[in-house]
Design an enzyme around this catalytic site. Sequence first.
Site, PDB file in Angstrom:
ATOM      1  CB  SER A 114      -3.077   3.900  17.152  1.00 11.52           C
ATOM      2  OG  SER A 114      -2.400   3.611  18.346  1.00 11.52           O
ATOM      3  CE  LYS A 161      -1.881   3.836  12.816  1.00  8.33           C
ATOM      4  NZ  LYS A 161      -2.742   3.287  11.739  1.00  8.33           N
ATOM      5  CB  ALA A 176       4.355  11.809  14.265  1.00 10.90           C
ATOM      6  CE1 TYR A 224       1.065   2.583  14.174  1.00 12.63           C
ATOM      7  CE2 TYR A 224       1.051   3.216  16.493  1.00 12.63           C
ATOM      8  CZ  TYR A 224       0.450   2.576  15.420  1.00 12.63           C
ATOM      9  OH  TYR A 224      -0.755   1.944  15.588  1.00 12.63           O
ATOM     10  CB  VAL A 252      -0.973   0.017   1.202  1.00 13.62           C
ATOM     11  CG1 VAL A 252      -2.034  -1.053   1.034  1.00 13.62           C
ATOM     12  CG2 VAL A 252      -0.241  -0.137   2.520  1.00 13.62           C
ATOM     13  CG  ASN A 310      -6.522  -3.051   9.633  1.00 13.95           C
ATOM     14  OD1 ASN A 310      -6.713  -2.797  10.823  1.00 13.95           O
ATOM     15  ND2 ASN A 310      -5.821  -4.107   9.237  1.00 13.95           N
TER      16      ASN A 310
END
Length: 251
Positions: free
Chosen positions: A134, A151, A149, A147, A56, A82
């Site tokens: 999250s 999200k 940042a 991660y 992706v 997801n």
Amino acid sequence: MSSRLDGRVAIVTGGTRGLGRAISLSLADAGAKVMACARSEPESLPDGVSFAQLDVRDAEAVEAFVAQVHKQHGRIDIIVNNAGGSPNTDAATASPRFADKIAQLNLLAPYYLARAAHPYLVKSGNGAIINIASVSGIRPSPGTAIYGAAKAGLLSLTKSLAQEWGPQGIRVNAIIVGLAETETAAQTYGDDEAQAKIAASLPLGRMARGEDVARAVLYLASDASEYVSGAWLNVDGGGERPLFLDIVKGG
């Protein structure tokens, strides 16, 4: 209102294991035709779920994949972003390449897919995008700073796209997943004893399960949420207890 999705077509990234597998199964059980994509082919798939191999983070590959899904099914109605995650890495020593990959997977990839699906969601007249975010995006995330940042950025993207695309008949929402039971729980939370202590610290006494997130996705994908857009839905069992409360209690 009904949460049935008969005749609709859904794409679920990272939809072959963990939370993604539960989401794919829930949508298929509700009557949707589900295309799950991931980098690695799974050993098995739930009934009613098809699979396509896809990275992706590759924007061109994402565009080609989405076009193929539309060609095959004649429509696209639901996007569930997801795929995501990050290993635990100290921010001071993580390489720029590592940071790029984590940001691509958790922020840019959802945008790539939403952008590629946009014309088909408009054509659907009832398009729904659900971004799986999250708690790391709404509180400090030491050890997974990039991660967290990314999200946080995904949550911002959710609200912006809801504003831009709402007039075109597309709803965009996010689910903020709390501490969750997955195949990699031991890597994140420690052994069974540690996980039990963490679960006991949460107001509802356990960590999130795949079906908890899947039910939230089903709600946001269905007509039951037809006036919900730009929302952040917390699926976190009531949230993490502030550490200072235990320090004060302990004297």
